[in-house]
Structures are given as structure tokens and as C-alpha cells.
Write a protein that holds these residues in place. Sequence first.
Motif, PDB file in Angstrom:
ATOM      1  N   ALA A  72       0.818  -1.103   0.016  1.00 28.05           N
ATOM      2  CA  ALA A  72       0.060  -0.058  -0.024  1.00 28.05           C
ATOM      3  C   ALA A  72       0.819   1.176   0.105  1.00 28.05           C
ATOM      4  N   ARG A  73       1.812   1.267   0.679  1.00 27.48           N
ATOM      5  CA  ARG A  73       2.742   2.331   0.896  1.00 27.48           C
ATOM      6  C   ARG A  73       3.363   2.711  -0.561  1.00 27.48           C
ATOM      7  N   SER A  74       4.073   1.689  -1.028  1.00 28.18           N
ATOM      8  CA  SER A  74       4.542   1.937  -2.505  1.00 28.18           C
ATOM      9  C   SER A  74       3.704   2.405  -3.537  1.00 28.18           C
ATOM     10  N   SER A  75       2.425   1.755  -3.489  1.00 28.77           N
ATOM     11  CA  SER A  75       1.299   2.178  -4.291  1.00 28.77           C
ATOM     12  C   SER A  75       0.837   3.777  -4.150  1.00 28.77           C
ATOM     13  N   VAL A  76       0.653   4.061  -2.852  1.00 29.35           N
ATOM     14  CA  VAL A  76       0.453   5.508  -2.613  1.00 29.35           C
ATOM     15  C   VAL A  76       1.432   6.370  -3.094  1.00 29.35           C
ATOM     16  N   LEU A  77       2.606   6.024  -2.644  1.00 30.02           N
ATOM     17  CA  LEU A  77       3.701   6.838  -3.257  1.00 30.02           C
ATOM     18  C   LEU A  77       3.547   7.393  -4.499  1.00 30.02           C
ATOM     19  N   SER A  78       3.342   6.225  -5.540  1.00 30.68           N
ATOM     20  CA  SER A  78       3.269   6.705  -6.822  1.00 30.68           C
ATOM     21  C   SER A  78       1.976   7.303  -7.281  1.00 30.68           C
ATOM     22  N   VAL A  79       0.662   7.129  -6.542  1.00 31.15           N
ATOM     23  CA  VAL A  79      -0.296   7.879  -6.975  1.00 31.15           C
ATOM     24  C   VAL A  79      -0.294   9.403  -6.512  1.00 31.15           C
ATOM     25  N   LYS A  80       0.450   9.353  -5.122  1.00 32.41           N
ATOM     26  CA  LYS A  80       0.454  10.812  -4.483  1.00 32.41           C
ATOM     27  C   LYS A  80       1.272  11.734  -5.508  1.00 32.41           C
ATOM     28  N   ARG A  81       2.174  11.165  -6.504  1.00 32.04           N
ATOM     29  CA  ARG A  81       2.455  12.306  -7.664  1.00 32.04           C
ATOM     30  C   ARG A  81       1.647  12.850  -8.562  1.00 32.04           C
ATOM     31  N   ASN A  82       0.508  12.065  -8.408  1.00 31.01           N
ATOM     32  CA  ASN A  82      -0.478  12.532  -9.886  1.00 31.01           C
ATOM     33  C   ASN A  82      -0.987  13.950  -9.823  1.00 31.01           C
ATOM     34  N   GLU A  83      -1.317  14.721 -10.851  1.00 29.75           N
ATOM     35  CA  GLU A  83      -1.860  16.139 -10.753  1.00 29.75           C
ATOM     36  C   GLU A  83      -3.196  16.120 -10.084  1.00 29.75           C
ATOM     37  N   TYR A  84      -3.899  15.097 -10.219  1.00 31.03           N
ATOM     38  CA  TYR A  84      -5.238  15.526  -9.568  1.00 31.03           C
ATOM     39  C   TYR A  84      -5.289  15.581  -7.864  1.00 31.03           C
TER      40      TYR A  84
END
Lengths: 307, 292
Positions: free
Chosen positions: B171-183
Motif C-alpha cells: 500500500a505504501r509504495s502504491s500510495v507513493l506513486s499515486v501521490k505524485r499525480n496532478e489530480y
Amino acid sequence: MLRFIIRRLLLLIPILIGVSIVSFLMVHLIPGDPARILAGQNATPEDVLAIRERFGLDKPLTIQYFMFMKALISGNVKSLRTEKNVMEEILPRFLNTLQLSLVSIIISATMGIFFGIIAGVKRNTWVDNLVMGFSLFGVSMPVFWLGILLMLIFAVKLGWLPAGGKGTWKHIILPAITLGMATSAIIARMTRANILQVFHQDYIRTAYAFGISERKIIYKYVLKNALIPIVTVVGLQFGYLLGGAVLTESVFGWPGVGRLIADSIFTRDYTLIQVGVMFIAVIFVLINLLVDFTYAILDPRIRYGQG
Amino acid sequence: MVRGDSLMKTANLEITNVIWKRIKKNRMAQVGAYLTIFFIIIAIFAPIISPYDPTEQHFEDSLQGPSWKHFFGTDIYGRDVFSRVIYGARTSLKIAAIAVSISLIIGSLLGAIAGFFGRFIDEIIMRFFDILLAFPSILLAIAIMTILGAGDKNLIIALAVYSIPQFARIARSSVLSVKRNEYIDAARAIGEGPWSILFRYIIPNSFAPVLVQASMRMATAILGISGLGFLGLGVKPPTPEWGTDLSLALTYLYVAPHLGIFPGLAIFLVVMGFNYLGDGLNDALNPRLKDR
């Protein structure tokens, strides 16, 4: 590189302290009074009290923890049951586990890398599907069932190999295969994935564009680059084998450290469980560290990334 | 906001459709899905399917081989192995499902918090999990089971403890990548608070890898239940459980080899089902990896 090593070594300290606290605590939460169990069924309350005092079981937990760590560092933690130094009990058993895991990792790494390469090179063919199908097969196999099946076939039906125990080289074959089955499946999958990843790199496309033969590309460029991460996988898997051998050891009566711990749980030999579990966890952490170092040496990008 | 929500729902539906279509195309995922559904049905309808009470002892029928009366033969107590295997599905699936759900919720929540807030929260959570992950999972589970004693509830705790760090990592690594999205920046710009961003946008969008992990973890949990049962640390006897029954089989391997086959086959098939399903889900959710 030196900075990387020092940083990783420093990170080791809190982990090791954490491991010691967790193993100390988990054993002390076991229901039942160790002093009473040690004293035996016909013991008087005085006997129980004497034993409790002798082993410091009446002191507060924090004091017991420091007493335990002190004894551990000076090397005289004694088994509650046999009163021998725990390390004297653990070490010979650990060497047996080490022997089993080594044979097992050699077999599984050879098989895994071999089949992984075949699957990767012949990607999306029936050979690939077969290897990948089998690898999921290997991962899904409960070790103890695989052990029982191999025993049924090679010991009970065919009588080629002994069903258990330790003695000649024949005794290690079935447990080593049993223990390594899942590992070889994992190594095969990782090898294949790495090969496919390298195939997608620009320099491989360039090599094809230059008209270099596929055979040469595979041997000279693909395998060389794809196998570096495999070192990590094999190393990590070796750590898992050491820690996870308990089931295999139980099936085949292999006198390893996992079996020792499993047996000690029923006799409530607190100190032996503590030190045993801790010992394996520490070995596990150290192997992971060694694997990281090896990887950093093989692939310089890693150490710059983590500085 | 309302309009945004309904748009998101439509988008979610579409994604579900696409994933379902991809699973249908992937033969392995199909096999996995069928195997899992098969075992779930067996578990639910165990009382209807099994011909005998799985705990009923008939000493006069002890250690019989497979026959029309007893499809998979009988064990040392004369219990019907077929009925025990059927009921065993119920035991394993129920405990595994509860354990995986608990660790999914706790693990991915903690992992998401660690990944989203970063800094010392991240350090504290992940370092603690590093310590747990330093213990080989089976040894940790053995130790916990000894502390707590045999039984369903304790088994769930033992399995959850070593699954939680796994979910947290994913979950942590997935969140880290989602966090960078513009939305996410957009949500922050219109003044949404951090918890609202975490629960409304980040967690739903990082869920795919967690789902794959859940399927794989079901497989691991079932292996864990039977492994502990095999060591005598699982559910309380005489509850039918595959691993416990296999350890009994080991004692009578030379006289009654059939005992060593069927419970193991059941574990193998259901674990393979969840592994295939997880693998297929992974391909369906990450189409880019598929051609590799």
C-alpha cells in the motif's frame, strides 16, 4: 561504497534491538507458569518458588530483559529444561539446518535459473507456458505435503531412499528437494522476468539492428545483465530456507534448529525458544545485508541511489 | 462535488468492466477463479455435500482405503476422510478470509498513512514492520500460536501479524506513486484536507496492487493454517483441518498411504487457485507488464 556499508550497518542496530525485544516479549506472554512446568507435576509450592528465584522469573519484565541480554552477551544463557548453554544446543542443530539449506539452494538455484532462462528466451511459446505453469505449481505446493508425497513414492513404494532421519548422503535428497521446490519456482519466475525486461532495453534493440545473431545477443548481452538481480533473489531465498525449514524438518525428522524450536515450544523451554528464534532472525537479517552489499558491488547504481 | 462523484463512479464501473474482460481473456486467471469459486461453494454447502459427520468416530471402520462407502477412505478413528476434506475447506477458507481481511484493512491503512504523510510517521511505522519482517513468518506464527494457544481466533491473529507488514509495504509504495499525480495537487488546491484526500482519492486509486496481494495472501494464509496445523498448533481438534489431518497421516503412512493424499491435494488446489487468480489479476490490472 564505504558510506553505504556504514549506513546499512548502523541501520542494523535498531533492527537487532527490536528483534531482541520482540523475541523476549513474545516468549513471556506464553500462558502458564514456567517455574511450575519446570518443577514438574509433583512439585511443592516451595520447589516452584525456588526455581522461580533461581532463574530470575520473579523479577519485573524490564529487569528480566536486561538480565537476559547480559547473559546472552556473556554467552551463558541456559536452557530451562536441560540446563545446558542454549547456544550449545542451538549451534549443532543450526549446522544441520545450514547443511540442508545449502544443498537445497544449490539444487533450486540451478533448476530455477536453468528453466527461467529457457522460459525467458522462448517467451510466449508452449515451453514458456509449461515452465510458468509449473512454477505456480511449485509455489502452491504445501511443503509438508510435497514431503509426504515424495516419501510415499521414493521411500514407501520404491524403497530407494530413506524416509527420514540423518545419516548418509541419501538422507538429505528428499528433504532438500522438498524444501527447495517453492524456491526454484520463485527463482525461475524472477529469472524469466529479468530476461524479458532486458530484452526490452534499447541496447538489445540496437544489437538486433546491427544484425548480431540472436544466439550471441542472448548469451553475451541478455544473460549477463539479467542475472545480476538473480543474485539477490537467490540470497534472499537462502535466508527464507534457513528460517522456513521447520516444516520440512518435521516431516523428515531432520535434526535442525527449526525442529528444535518446534519441540521446545511444547516443553515451554522459554530461553531456548527466545534465543533460537532470535538467532534465526539475526542470521536472516545478516544474510539480507550481505545480499545488499553484493548487489551494490555488482550494480553501482544502487549505492548511489541510497547514498 | 456530486457531479464529480457520479463521474468517478462511472469511471470505476468502466474500469471494473475492462478488468473483468481481461480476466476472461487470461486462461490462468480463469482457472484460478473457477478453482476458488469451486472451493467457496464446497465450503458453503459442506453440510449438504458431505455424506458423514466429519467428527463422527467408527472404530470398526478404522484406516479403510477408498471405497464406494468412503470415497477417500477413513482415518485411524474411522472418520470419513471425504467429509473431513469437504469441511476442511470451510475451516481454512473462513479463517484465511478473516485473517486476510483484517490484515488488509490494518496493513494497507498503516501503509497508506506512512506513504502519504511521510517523514517520521513513515519511519516509525515502516521500521516497526521491518522488525516484524526480520522474523521468518512461520517461526513468528509458531511463536504467536504457542503464546496464545490453539484455536480459530488465535490462528487469525497469528496469520494477521505476519500479513500486515506485507500489505503495508504494498500500500505504501502504491500510495507513493499515486501521490505524485496532478489530480492530487488539484484536490489540495481546492482546499481538501489531508485525510479527505487520503480516503477519497489516494486509497481508492492505489487499491489495485493491494487486491492482487489479497489474493496471493489468501494462498499464503491457507498454507500457514495447514502448516501450523501440521505442527499441532492450528485449530482445536477434532475440527476438520487439512494440515492437522496430514500430520496424522504421517504416522500411518506405511499402513494407510491414502491418508496422505487427499487433504494435501485440497490445500494444493485451493492455494493454486488463489495464486493463479492473483497472477491473472496482476496481468489484468497492469496491462503493460503482460507483453513482457
